[in-house]
Write a protein that holds these residues in place. Structure first.
Motif, PDB file in Angstrom:
ATOM      1  N   LEU A 131       4.564   7.161   2.032  1.00 52.72           N
ATOM      2  CA  LEU A 131       4.678   6.145   2.932  1.00 52.72           C
ATOM      3  C   LEU A 131       4.255   4.728   2.200  1.00 52.72           C
ATOM      4  O   LEU A 131       3.045   4.739   1.877  1.00 52.72           O
ATOM      5  CB  LEU A 131       4.164   6.361   4.258  1.00 52.72           C
ATOM      6  N   THR A 132       4.984   3.839   2.029  1.00 53.89           N
ATOM      7  CA  THR A 132       4.988   2.691   1.383  1.00 53.89           C
ATOM      8  C   THR A 132       5.045   1.577   2.454  1.00 53.89           C
ATOM      9  O   THR A 132       6.115   1.344   3.365  1.00 53.89           O
ATOM     10  CB  THR A 132       5.659   2.388   0.064  1.00 53.89           C
ATOM     11  N   VAL A 159       0.845  -1.095  -0.041  1.00 56.23           N
ATOM     12  CA  VAL A 159      -0.139   0.153   0.041  1.00 56.23           C
ATOM     13  C   VAL A 159       0.977   1.280   0.009  1.00 56.23           C
ATOM     14  O   VAL A 159       1.973   1.159   0.368  1.00 56.23           O
ATOM     15  CB  VAL A 159      -0.922   0.227   1.197  1.00 56.23           C
ATOM     16  N   GLU A 160       0.432   2.336  -0.679  1.00 61.11           N
ATOM     17  CA  GLU A 160       0.915   3.549  -0.376  1.00 61.11           C
ATOM     18  C   GLU A 160      -0.020   4.501  -0.236  1.00 61.11           C
ATOM     19  O   GLU A 160      -1.098   4.690  -0.323  1.00 61.11           O
ATOM     20  CB  GLU A 160       1.428   3.998  -2.112  1.00 61.11           C
ATOM     21  N   LEU A 161       0.718   5.516   0.902  1.00 59.36           N
ATOM     22  CA  LEU A 161      -0.263   6.353   1.623  1.00 59.36           C
ATOM     23  C   LEU A 161       0.378   7.753   1.144  1.00 59.36           C
ATOM     24  O   LEU A 161       1.597   7.865   1.246  1.00 59.36           O
ATOM     25  CB  LEU A 161      -0.401   6.233   3.166  1.00 59.36           C
ATOM     26  N   ALA A 187       9.725   5.423   3.227  1.00 62.50           N
ATOM     27  CA  ALA A 187       8.862   6.743   2.775  1.00 62.50           C
ATOM     28  C   ALA A 187       9.869   7.570   1.821  1.00 62.50           C
ATOM     29  O   ALA A 187      11.120   7.323   2.140  1.00 62.50           O
ATOM     30  CB  ALA A 187       8.585   7.341   3.956  1.00 62.50           C
ATOM     31  N   GLU A 188       9.486   8.216   1.137  1.00 59.32           N
ATOM     32  CA  GLU A 188      10.126   9.260   0.282  1.00 59.32           C
ATOM     33  C   GLU A 188       9.333  10.636   0.395  1.00 59.32           C
ATOM     34  O   GLU A 188       7.985  10.701   0.691  1.00 59.32           O
ATOM     35  CB  GLU A 188      10.344   8.565  -1.094  1.00 59.32           C
ATOM     36  N   ARG A 189      10.257  11.578   0.141  1.00 59.11           N
ATOM     37  CA  ARG A 189       9.560  13.035  -0.261  1.00 59.11           C
ATOM     38  C   ARG A 189      10.285  13.642  -1.165  1.00 59.11           C
ATOM     39  O   ARG A 189      11.400  13.862  -1.281  1.00 59.11           O
ATOM     40  CB  ARG A 189      10.022  13.982   1.232  1.00 59.11           C
ATOM     41  N   THR A 190       9.488  13.836  -2.241  1.00 57.14           N
ATOM     42  CA  THR A 190       9.977  14.151  -3.455  1.00 57.14           C
ATOM     43  C   THR A 190       9.837  15.814  -3.527  1.00 57.14           C
ATOM     44  O   THR A 190       8.657  16.413  -3.341  1.00 57.14           O
ATOM     45  CB  THR A 190       8.917  13.739  -4.790  1.00 57.14           C
ATOM     46  N   GLY A 191      10.927  16.313  -3.961  1.00 56.21           N
ATOM     47  CA  GLY A 191      11.050  17.626  -4.223  1.00 56.21           C
ATOM     48  C   GLY A 191      10.891  18.612  -3.005  1.00 56.21           C
ATOM     49  O   GLY A 191      10.198  19.896  -2.971  1.00 56.21           O
ATOM     50  N   GLY A 192      10.879  17.892  -1.592  1.00 55.30           N
ATOM     51  CA  GLY A 192      10.751  18.730  -0.525  1.00 55.30           C
ATOM     52  C   GLY A 192       9.268  18.982  -0.220  1.00 55.30           C
ATOM     53  O   GLY A 192       9.076  19.956   0.656  1.00 55.30           O
TER      54      GLY A 192
END
Lengths: 109, 116
Positions: B77-78, B19-21, B67-72
């Motif tokens: 959250l995966t 799942v992706e949130l 989790a990742e955060r793109t472009g700030g």
């Protein structure tokens, strides 16, 4: 890491007062208090910095003793709208922001 | 945006699925946090992003979580190979730094995950 709150739960009648305590095992830079109503997101109430006491919200105030690594939230003349779960949040320094174990407050007519 | 936006608000999935949130923070807030709240429990810290710095992943419970955060800005959250114990409300918060130097968090409404 997680601050400990007491009591875990409290039931009040409208107009009564309550105190919620928050204790940390780590030195604190600041203490925050949040309230979460059932099914909703936590909402910021107030922040206390070292040496400060701040009256922030309705008849709710708080104190912060950085030496004892403790904070207390004071709810005066409670109203029905005060019901919810109260969390203290602490910034021990660095990046982490930890929330306490929570105190469920129920105000009844 | 005006507030922190999370999607989906509810997700029901089968055990073993991924799942992706998603979390869209308040514009201009540099810090972003993920927390997990199990039924009747407190807020469990998962991960923290601040600007372009390396994230603090110390709260992730297992390597199934990332989790990742793109472009700030937007964060995802995966959770891979979901388990029933992953069922919880996942809350995202973003923060600004007040004039005092402390962070004030604004929470999204949360994503309720149910793993069958």
């Amino acid at each position: 890491q997680q601050p400990v709150q007491s009591p875990q739960a409290v039931i009040l009648r409208e107009g009564e007062d309550a105190v919620i305590n928050c204790s940390s095992s780590k030195a604190l830079y600041s203490v925050h208090w949040y309230r979460q109503k059932h099914g909703e997101a936590p909402v910021f109430l107030m922040i206390l910095l070292k040496g400060g006491e701040q009256k922030g919200h309705e008849k709710i105030s708080a104190s912060f003793n950085e030496k004892k690594q403790q904070s207390s939230l004071y709810l005066t003349a409670s109203q029905l709208s005060y019901s919810g779960t109260y969390f203290c949040g602490t910034e021990p320094g660095g990046n982490q922001f930890y929330f306490g174990t929570g105190t469920s407050l129920t105000v009844i007519p | 945006g005006a507030g922190v936006s999370q999607s989906p608000s509810n997700k029901v999935t089968e055990k073993g699925k991924d799942v992706e949130l998603r979390c869209d923070p308040i514009s201009g807030h540099t810090a972003l946090y993920w927390y997990r709240q199990s039924l009747g429990q407190g807020l469990e810290f998962l991960i923290y992003f601040q600007g372009n710095s390396a994230p603090d992943k110390s709260g992730l419970p297992s390597d199934r979580f990332s989790a990742e955060r793109t472009g700030g800005s937007v964060s995802t959250l995966t959770i891979q190979r979901t388990q029933q114990e992953d069922s919880a409300v996942y809350l995202c918060a973003s923060s600004f730094t007040s004039t005092s130097g402390a962070n004030v968090l604004t929470f999204g409404a949360g994503s309720r995950l149910t793993v069958l």
